[in-house]
Scaffold this motif. Structure first.
Motif, PDB file in Angstrom:
ATOM      1  N   PHE A 136       6.003  -4.643 -32.935  1.00 14.89           N
ATOM      2  CA  PHE A 136       5.531  -3.517 -33.734  1.00 14.89           C
ATOM      3  C   PHE A 136       6.104  -2.216 -33.176  1.00 14.89           C
ATOM      4  N   SER A 137       6.443  -1.310 -34.091  1.00 16.82           N
ATOM      5  CA  SER A 137       7.016  -0.028 -33.662  1.00 16.82           C
ATOM      6  C   SER A 137       6.909   0.984 -34.799  1.00 16.82           C
ATOM      7  N   TRP A 138       7.137   2.243 -34.449  1.00 17.58           N
ATOM      8  CA  TRP A 138       7.198   3.306 -35.450  1.00 17.58           C
ATOM      9  C   TRP A 138       8.642   3.444 -35.898  1.00 17.58           C
ATOM     10  N   ASN A 139       8.871   3.270 -37.200  1.00 18.50           N
ATOM     11  CA  ASN A 139      10.224   3.288 -37.748  1.00 18.50           C
ATOM     12  C   ASN A 139      10.363   4.382 -38.803  1.00 18.50           C
ATOM     13  N   PHE A 140      11.569   4.908 -38.894  1.00 17.95           N
ATOM     14  CA  PHE A 140      11.853   5.915 -39.920  1.00 17.95           C
ATOM     15  C   PHE A 140      12.408   5.225 -41.162  1.00 17.95           C
ATOM     16  N   TYR A 141      11.803   5.527 -42.323  1.00 24.65           N
ATOM     17  CA  TYR A 141      12.213   4.941 -43.597  1.00 24.65           C
ATOM     18  C   TYR A 141      12.882   6.029 -44.439  1.00 24.65           C
ATOM     19  N   PRO A 142      14.211   5.997 -44.532  1.00 28.47           N
ATOM     20  CA  PRO A 142      14.941   7.057 -45.250  1.00 28.47           C
ATOM     21  C   PRO A 142      14.521   7.197 -46.708  1.00 28.47           C
TER      22      PRO A 142
END
Length: 287
Positions: A136-142
């Motif tokens: 699990f991680s914090w991801n950037f969704y363009p």
């Protein structure tokens, strides 16, 4: 459907506990009810994550990603466990017909418990490499221009996914084959014994009673095998496809098709887990 199955399997567990777990058949159905119950609980969460209305919520969580580790795969493992317990139950019944005088020496409560624990352990352990590969991680969704909580994969993602899918597909296919083989042997044996008893029993009423009991057993086995094959086929097909096509995956080019296909797989899994109480009630005289 899932709620019905959760209630039904809870009743199954209580019934088998009340009947006693000293009999190997009760222990097997008890263990199967637990895997079905847990699988349906995960399926409820899975359905929530895949709900299109949930995806429209302004939540900091990408539920489609999160369900991969918290719902989809745990449910799949529990489905495999149910399948292998079905293999064991079918094999045990086959042995009880083939060697009725030795079955109690071969299949003991302790051996049954050990086999059931082994089925749980080996199936759960087979999934551990995936949890070492994904996290699990914090991801950037363009596309949404925002950061959300989801999952990420390490550099060995493709290798681990290929290994997991191949192994899981193999487990499912082997389980299918074993159930079909054991069921066929059991049906043939029962039919032969039924004919032999008709020819050697002078009491017509007693003969009809024996035949009726045997027909119920045959019908029970055939129904269990048919339900297993029909309900597990979509998921097995998806697993095999993923093993052969790298694009057919959660992050592949055909991810939308992947999610749609697996939605049918999980639906049939839920049906299989939910209708067990109806099968036991209709076909088991001891239930």
């Amino acid at each position: 459907l899932c709620l019905f199955g959760i209630v039904g399997n809870t009743i199954n567990i209580l019934v088998f506990v009340k009947q006693g777990l000293r009999q190997s058949v009760n222990s097997s159905f008890f263990a199967m009810s637990i895997s079905d119950l847990l699988g349906l609980v995960f399926q409820v969460w899975h359905n929530f994550c895949l709900n299109p209305y949930v995806d429209q919520l302004d939540a900091p969580i990408d539920f489609l990603d999160v369900q991969y580790l918290t719902a989809g795969w745990p449910n799949s493992v529990l489905v495999r466990i149910t399948g292998w317990i079905t293999v064991y139950v079918t094999a045990e019944r086959c042995l009880s017909i083939a060697v009725p005088l030795k079955i109690k020496q071969i299949v003991t409560p302790r051996r049954t418990a050990a086999i059931l624990v082994f089925i749980y352990v080996i199936n759960i352990a087979s999934l551990l490499p995936l949890y070492f590969s994904a996290y699990f991680s914090w991801n950037f969704y363009p596309a949404q221009n925002r950061t959300k909580f989801g999952i990420s994969f390490r550099s060995n993602k493709l290798e681990i996914e290929y290994l997991i899918f191949t192994f899981q597909a193999s487990l499912a296919i082997i389980a299918f084959a074993c159930v079909i083989i054991f069921t066929t042997v059991l049906v043939v044996k029962l039919k032969k014994k039924s004919k032999w008893r008709r020819s050697t029993t002078f009491d017509r009423e007693q003969s009809d009673t024996m035949s009726s009991r045997e027909r119920k057993t045959i019908n029970m086995v055939v129904v269990v095998a048919t339900v297993l094959i029909v309900c597990y086929t979509p998921a097995v097909t998806c697993s095999i496809t993923t093993s052969l096509t790298s694009d057919f995956g959660i992050t592949g080019k055909q991810s939308n098709l992947f999610h749609m296909a697996w939605s049918f797989g999980f639906l049939f899994h839920s049906i299989n887990s939910s209708i067990s109480i109806l099968l036991y009630y209709r076909m088991s005289s001891k239930y």
